[in-house]
Design a protein around this motif. Structure first.
Motif, PDB file in Angstrom:
ATOM      1  N   ASN A  22       0.675  -1.211  -0.065  1.00 23.20           N
ATOM      2  CA  ASN A  22      -0.174   0.615   0.000  1.00 23.20           C
ATOM      3  C   ASN A  22       1.126   1.141   0.006  1.00 23.20           C
ATOM      4  N   GLY A  23       2.337   1.059   1.031  1.00 28.42           N
ATOM      5  CA  GLY A  23       2.402   2.377   1.028  1.00 28.42           C
ATOM      6  C   GLY A  23       3.515   2.593   0.173  1.00 28.42           C
ATOM      7  N   PHE A  24       3.733   1.687  -0.741  1.00 32.74           N
ATOM      8  CA  PHE A  24       4.836   1.788  -2.146  1.00 32.74           C
ATOM      9  C   PHE A  24       4.009   2.232  -3.376  1.00 32.74           C
ATOM     10  N   PHE A  25       2.650   1.637  -3.884  1.00 35.43           N
ATOM     11  CA  PHE A  25       1.960   2.373  -4.393  1.00 35.43           C
ATOM     12  C   PHE A  25       1.080   3.557  -4.888  1.00 35.43           C
ATOM     13  N   PRO A  81     -10.450   1.170   8.022  1.00 35.70           N
ATOM     14  CA  PRO A  81     -11.156   2.836   7.294  1.00 35.70           C
ATOM     15  C   PRO A  81     -10.826   3.590   6.402  1.00 35.70           C
ATOM     16  N   ILE A  82      -9.596   4.224   7.818  1.00 30.99           N
ATOM     17  CA  ILE A  82      -9.553   5.683   7.103  1.00 30.99           C
ATOM     18  C   ILE A  82      -8.209   4.816   5.701  1.00 30.99           C
ATOM     19  N   LEU A  83      -7.185   4.753   6.153  1.00 24.56           N
ATOM     20  CA  LEU A  83      -6.923   3.798   4.451  1.00 24.56           C
ATOM     21  C   LEU A  83      -7.489   3.782   3.095  1.00 24.56           C
ATOM     22  N   LEU A  84      -8.509   3.012   3.951  1.00 24.37           N
ATOM     23  CA  LEU A  84      -9.536   3.454   2.414  1.00 24.37           C
ATOM     24  C   LEU A  84     -10.021   4.228   1.914  1.00 24.37           C
ATOM     25  N   SER A  89      -9.931   9.310  -1.677  1.00 30.11           N
ATOM     26  CA  SER A  89      -8.858  10.429  -1.658  1.00 30.11           C
ATOM     27  C   SER A  89      -8.112  10.660  -2.739  1.00 30.11           C
ATOM     28  N   PHE A  90      -6.691  10.066  -2.553  1.00 32.18           N
ATOM     29  CA  PHE A  90      -5.603  10.170  -3.824  1.00 32.18           C
ATOM     30  C   PHE A  90      -6.997   9.872  -5.219  1.00 32.18           C
ATOM     31  N   LEU A 182      -4.013   1.464  -7.434  1.00 35.24           N
ATOM     32  CA  LEU A 182      -3.683  -0.141  -6.935  1.00 35.24           C
ATOM     33  C   LEU A 182      -3.465  -0.209  -4.878  1.00 35.24           C
ATOM     34  N   ALA A 183      -2.883   1.029  -4.881  1.00 37.30           N
ATOM     35  CA  ALA A 183      -2.727   0.818  -3.312  1.00 37.30           C
ATOM     36  C   ALA A 183      -4.052   0.911  -2.343  1.00 37.30           C
ATOM     37  N   PHE A 184      -5.225   1.603  -2.994  1.00 39.53           N
ATOM     38  CA  PHE A 184      -6.682   1.272  -2.784  1.00 39.53           C
ATOM     39  C   PHE A 184      -7.279  -0.192  -2.414  1.00 39.53           C
ATOM     40  N   VAL A 185      -6.694  -0.697  -4.034  1.00 38.93           N
ATOM     41  CA  VAL A 185      -7.335  -2.254  -3.748  1.00 38.93           C
ATOM     42  C   VAL A 185      -6.446  -3.461  -2.512  1.00 38.93           C
ATOM     43  N   CYS A 186      -5.186  -2.525  -2.322  1.00 37.15           N
ATOM     44  CA  CYS A 186      -4.103  -3.262  -1.251  1.00 37.15           C
ATOM     45  C   CYS A 186      -4.605  -3.013   0.183  1.00 37.15           C
ATOM     46  N   SER A 187      -5.743  -2.142   0.555  1.00 41.98           N
ATOM     47  CA  SER A 187      -5.999  -1.835   2.127  1.00 41.98           C
ATOM     48  C   SER A 187      -7.415  -2.707   1.765  1.00 41.98           C
ATOM     49  N   PHE A 188      -8.050  -3.697   0.945  1.00 46.00           N
ATOM     50  CA  PHE A 188      -8.909  -4.120   1.503  1.00 46.00           C
ATOM     51  C   PHE A 188      -8.138  -5.131   1.519  1.00 46.00           C
ATOM     52  N   ALA A 189      -7.234  -5.956   0.566  1.00 38.99           N
ATOM     53  CA  ALA A 189      -6.260  -7.007   1.962  1.00 38.99           C
ATOM     54  C   ALA A 189      -5.928  -6.859   3.193  1.00 38.99           C
TER      55      ALA A 189
END
Length: 474
Positions: A22-25, A81-84, A89-90, A182-189
């Motif tokens: 998540n941080g990388f993307f 939820p805040i990471l989502l 936002s991005f 892709l970072a948003f998708v990673c957050s779901f995992a």
């Protein structure tokens, strides 16, 4: 097979890998170094004055307005939820950058980018809620390193695509949109944490040590108010267990947390050593963020992007690398920071001021690039020292609180700078004059700590001289 997956998901490896992805993307933004040329170019047709005085200040204002409520909500909702929300936002930010036009639309871009910036606290706090304290040092290293690597790769990739492949700024923003998606998708995992630092805690019966005591590293302690919440009630109230359950309602819980945070802040800043390091942190970070926010405008002023080659990406890549190198060097420097720390703050702040004056007085774009490299490297060196000096004296919870409050004060100072110096409703100064102000600002910071360091060193020498004289007399 299901048992094996469950074991992996509950270990420290799985959430660390996902949060690092998540941080990388999230940091992989090749368009970031070319935002000003994009806004002032044919894609958006905005003037440099509109970008500087009307659009960019919105980020500072929205970030300040959102930082504190987002900090509390992040902890209460347990980070995921805040990471989502950060991912959403991005995505909105870069969709608007791609397809919207006009000053108002770009101000909306800055608002959503401010929201995404305010939610970054969730990225750095999440991992501590899902791994044991034994792995804190390792996962902290991974999480911070991956963002530096991503920022360097993104800046270098953006420069190569622009210079060698003639890729447009529009398509760089498409790549960035793909990356943040892709970072948003990673957050779901990510697994949902069962605890947080302030609202959802475990083992709350241990008291939180004061900063002047030798606190165990990385949060093996707990605030004393939580012991009171779970222990015997005051005699004058004597609530029943049912009433105690009612007291756990969110509003009362927020009030208890706010009271405890205020007590912790008072204890933290009662240490003079921590107070001076925090003062530099807030002052310097305000100036650093202001310079980062407007450096591309200065570069475009010195070498207009529509008629000159743009090397913003290459400069950002080198600056990030130098910043990470100087940060790493701190771990190998053997210095008595109690004696020489304030002197270092003064000297390197003076170097920051000199580099900003260089950018103001020298019209050459390469001088501006060189000044920026020196400026960022010096700041990254000092902020690493300040971070270490504060963290070594505090528990993880109090460090997170002090980190957040120092940044809040920095953002407040940055907002004042923006309103007075940049905003069209304030002085609305041109970009070159702005950097003269920023250079003077860092000169003021350097003066404070050079004078303070001279006083400290002189006091210690006089004290040692008195002790030596007394020994001779005896």
């Amino acid at each position: 097979m299901d048992c094996w997956k469950g074991a992996i998901s509950h270990s420290w490896i799985y959430p660390t890998v996902i949060i690092c992805a998540n941080g990388f993307f999230s940091a992989m933004m090749p368009s970031e170094s070319f935002l000003t040329p994009y806004l002032t170019g044919p894609d958006k047709n905005l003037t440099i004055e509109e970008v500087t005085n009307q659009i960019f200040p919105v980020w500072t204002y929205s970030y300040l307005a959102l930082l504190f409520p987002v900090f509390l909500i992040t902890d209460y909702m347990r980070y995921k939820p805040i990471l989502l929300l950060q991912g959403i936002s991005f995505i909105i930010t870069y969709l608007l950058l791609l397809f919207a036009h006009g000053v108002l639309a770009m101000q909306l871009v800055e608002f959503f980018y401010g929201l995404a910036t305010a939610t970054e606290v969730a990225y750095y706090a999440y991992i501590y809620s899902v791994v044991s304290t034994d792995h804190y040092q390792r996962v902290t290293s991974y999480c911070r390193s991956i963002t530096l690597v991503a920022a360097t790769v993104a800046a270098l990739l953006g420069q190569l695509l622009v210079s060698l492949a003639d890729v447009s700024y529009f398509h760089l923003h498409v790549i960035t949109l793909t990356s943040v998606s892709l970072a948003f998708v990673c957050s779901f995992a990510l697994p949902m944490p069962q605890k947080s630092m302030f609202f959802h805690r475990k083992d709350v019966s241990e008291p939180l040590p004061a900063p002047e005591k030798a606190a165990p590293p990385l949060g093996s302690d707990r605030p004393s108010s939580y012991q009171e919440d779970k222990g015997s009630p005051p005699a004058d109230r004597a609530p029943t267990p049912e009433q105690q359950a009612d007291d756990a309602k969110p509003r009362n819980q927020v009030l208890r947390v706010l009271v405890q945070l205020s007590k912790d802040l008072r204890d933290c800043y009662s240490s003079r050593k921590l107070l001076y390091w925090s003062l530099w942190w807030a002052l310097a970070t305000a100036g650093f963020n202001q310079v980062l926010n407007y450096i591309q405008v200065l570069w475009d002023f010195r070498a207009p992007s529509h008629s000159s080659a743009v090397y913003n990406g290459a400069v950002e890549a080198i600056a990030t690398f130098l910043g990470s190198a100087t940060s790493m060097a701190v771990g190998y420097i053997q210095v008595n920071w109690d004696l020489s720390g304030e002197l270092a703050l003064g000297i390197f702040s003076a170097m920051d001021a000199s580099s900003l004056f260089l950018m103001h007085f020298i019209d050459n774009i390469w001088a501006c690039y060189a000044g920026y490299l020196v400026f960022k490297a010096c700041y990254m060196l000092l902020i690493t020292i300040a971070t270490f000096q504060i963290a070594v004296n505090l528990s993880m919870e109090r460090y997170a609180l002090m980190f957040g409050f120092n940044n809040f004060i920095a953002l407040l100072l940055q907002t004042i700078l923006t309103v007075v110096v940049v905003d069209s409703k304030g002085l609305g100064l041109d970009i070159s004059t702005q950097f003269l102000i920023y250079g003077s600002y860092f000169t003021f910071i350097a003066g404070i700590f050079l004078i303070r360091s001279i006083y400290t060193i002189t006091s210690i020498k006089c004290r040692n001289t008195d002790v030596t004289g007394e020994s001779i007399d005896q």
